[in-house]
Design a protein around this motif. Structure first.
Motif, PDB file in Angstrom:
ATOM      1  N   TRP A 192       0.846  -1.189   0.000  1.00  0.00           N
ATOM      2  CA  TRP A 192       0.000   0.000   0.000  1.00  0.00           C
ATOM      3  C   TRP A 192       0.885   1.244   0.000  1.00  0.00           C
ATOM      4  N   GLU A 203      -2.731   0.257  -4.292  1.00  0.00           N
ATOM      5  CA  GLU A 203      -2.593  -1.128  -3.840  1.00  0.00           C
ATOM      6  C   GLU A 203      -1.889  -1.933  -4.926  1.00  0.00           C
ATOM      7  N   TYR A 214      -6.963   4.467  -5.408  1.00  0.00           N
ATOM      8  CA  TYR A 214      -8.247   4.842  -4.839  1.00  0.00           C
ATOM      9  C   TYR A 214      -8.200   6.259  -4.284  1.00  0.00           C
ATOM     10  N   ILE A 244      -9.878   2.136   5.842  1.00  0.00           N
ATOM     11  CA  ILE A 244     -10.172   1.570   4.525  1.00  0.00           C
ATOM     12  C   ILE A 244     -10.313   0.061   4.632  1.00  0.00           C
ATOM     13  N   PRO A 246      -9.713  -3.402   3.427  1.00  0.00           N
ATOM     14  CA  PRO A 246      -8.696  -3.892   2.502  1.00  0.00           C
ATOM     15  C   PRO A 246      -9.242  -4.783   1.389  1.00  0.00           C
ATOM     16  N   ALA A 249     -11.359  -1.752  -0.690  1.00  0.00           N
ATOM     17  CA  ALA A 249     -10.605  -0.498  -0.843  1.00  0.00           C
ATOM     18  C   ALA A 249     -11.511   0.726  -0.742  1.00  0.00           C
TER      19      ALA A 249
END
Length: 464
Positions: A192, A203, A214, A244, A246, A249
């Motif tokens: 990340w 990502e 994002y 966030i 995972p 996202a």
């Protein structure tokens, strides 16, 4: 008298407190490092010769310090209270990560350098892409470096020393910080990345493929970490804090603090530790390292960085905790030598760097400790473990006591109460809405009762 009554009332309810684990943090403008407990108390301060970029605690407990804008590394040994230096071969260092063998990997200048745990230079990796800043190590032993340049990219150095640069497709940020997450034992991390110039989170997979970029909903991302549930946390320079998911996202929770979380880490029990640069330079209130509950986003305690009349100034990097290292880099290691591997301690809510915080017994404080709040003191213990907890108004130098294992850390002259129990227990502690209690603190230490009597870990609480 009022302070004694508060402690006595807490002790009478039956429960206890937390770990002796502690973390080092570097303060840029005040040119020092400080050691802080999990409950925010500064235990010591070490002055250094110059302003600082940051510091990272090695697996052997030494503290590696990055000077601000200088081609030098300092290594502080808390056991001997000595400071040694190591010369950088590639310019000014930026950040340090340690591998499972205890080697230091130093980014900055024109590349990455490897040093032994003793500070001996091993090799360098000059990189073709400029501005190698943040560095992290993933579950496969790869080193990942963020480049603050355009087009956005990261570099991977694999365990064989092969260097590969990967573009971050679709990113307009200037990458600064990078973290490798934990997705389960023997499972590759996701990578990340955040940076300047755009409020984006990228990502990547372990092969350098961009999975997605994002939008965070705020202008500039300044800090990143992940918690025990795998959630990614990103802080913004405008005071934002976002959780966030995972898997999707997406931002699932947003909070706001002033000043914003300029840097973040996660402690051994999964709580966020956010650096607040209250004073940039000169005189003013001390900077803070705020403990935040990831379940609620609430500040549990401010962690004011002051010691012996010295206020931390210009603090801009995170406290160095063992969380990511214990889960991702060396999950099967045993940092504190207590016979319990690192990842198991993190998952169980005990400390991988404190041998007296383990599966048989651990005491810790949770929740906000502000006036008019209700924090808790929690003992986590095996069902058959009998324990006693002492409450005191001060700590003392670790002291052996005849007939006991371990070391006494409470000042016995300030002991105000004791309580006992079997197995786990949790007690709410209502703090009156009384401004005169602000600044009041107390400490607790456990003793386990079995074939021997053994002193266990220490915790505490400070009202704010």
């Amino acid at each position: 008298m009022k302070s004694f009554q508060v402690v006595a009332a807490i002790a009478a309810t039956s429960l206890m407190a937390a770990a002796q684990e502690s973390y080092w943090i570097a303060n840029r403008a005040s040119s020092d490092i400080m050691r802080i407990t999990s409950f925010g108390k500064v235990l010591e301060r070490v002055a250094t010769p110059t302003t600082l970029r940051g510091c990272t605690t090695a697996p052997d407990g030494k503290v590696w310090i990055v000077r601000f804008g200088q081609p030098t590394l300092d290594i502080y040994d808390p056991a001997t209270q000595t400071l040694s230096t190591a010369a950088s071969q590639l310019g000014s260092p930026y950040q340090i990560a340690f591998d499972a063998n205890g080697n230091a990997w130093v980014s900055g200048g024109t590349g990455v350098q490897q040093f032994t745990a003793a500070g001996v230079f091993v090799q360098s990796f000059p990189l073709t892409v400029a501005a190698p800043l943040g560095i992290t190590i993933d579950a496969d032993g790869n080193k990942w470096i963020a480049h603050r340049t355009t087009p956005a990219s990261v570099t991977r150095i694999d365990p064989a020393g092969v260097v590969t640069n990967y573009p971050i497709t679709g990113a307009t940020m200037l990458p600064v910080s990078v973290v490798a997450d934990f997705r389960g034992l023997l499972t590759s991390s996701r990578i990340w990345v955040i940076g300047d110039n755009a409020g984006q989170l990228a990502e990547l997979d372990a092969n350098g493929n961009t999975i997605g970029v994002y939008a965070l909903g705020f202008a500039v991302a300044s800090s990143i970490t992940f918690d025990r549930n795998g959630n990614i946390w990103v802080g913004g320079t405008g005071g934002q804090l976002a959780r966030i998911d995972p898997t999707t996202a997406t931002v699932v929770n947003s909070y706001s603090f002033t000043p914003g979380p300029i840097a973040m880490a996660t402690d051994s029990l999964g709580r966020l530790r956010a650096t607040a640069r209250v004073t940039f330079s000169g005189t003013g209130p001390a900077c803070e390292t705020r403990r935040i509950d990831p379940a609620t986003g609430v500040i549990e305690e401010p962690g004011v960085l002051t010691f012996g009349g010295f206020n931390a100034a210009g603090t801009q990097t995170a406290a160095s905790t063992p969380f990511q290292y214990s889960l991702v880099v060396a999950p099967f290691g045993d940092l504190d030598g207590d016979g319990e591997v690192n990842y198991a301690e993190i998952q169980a809510g005990t400390s991988p760097i404190d041998a007296t915080s383990a599966s048989n017994f651990r005491v810790e404080t949770f929740g906000t400790t502000a006036i008019n709040s209700t924090p808790t003191v929690e003992v986590q213990a095996a069902p058959s473990t009998l324990w006693v907890v002492g409450y005191a108004l001060a700590l003392t130098a670790p002291t052996p006591v005849p007939g006991f294992g371990g070391l006494l850390r409470l000042d016995p002259t300030t002991l105000v109460n004791t309580t006992a129990g079997v197995g786990s227990n949790s007690t709410p502690i209502p703090v009156p809405n009384d401004p005169t209690l602000v600044g009041f603190e107390f400490f607790v230490q456990g003793i386990t009762v079995g074939a021997t009597l053994d002193f266990q870990n220490v915790s505490g609480m400070k009202i704010w």
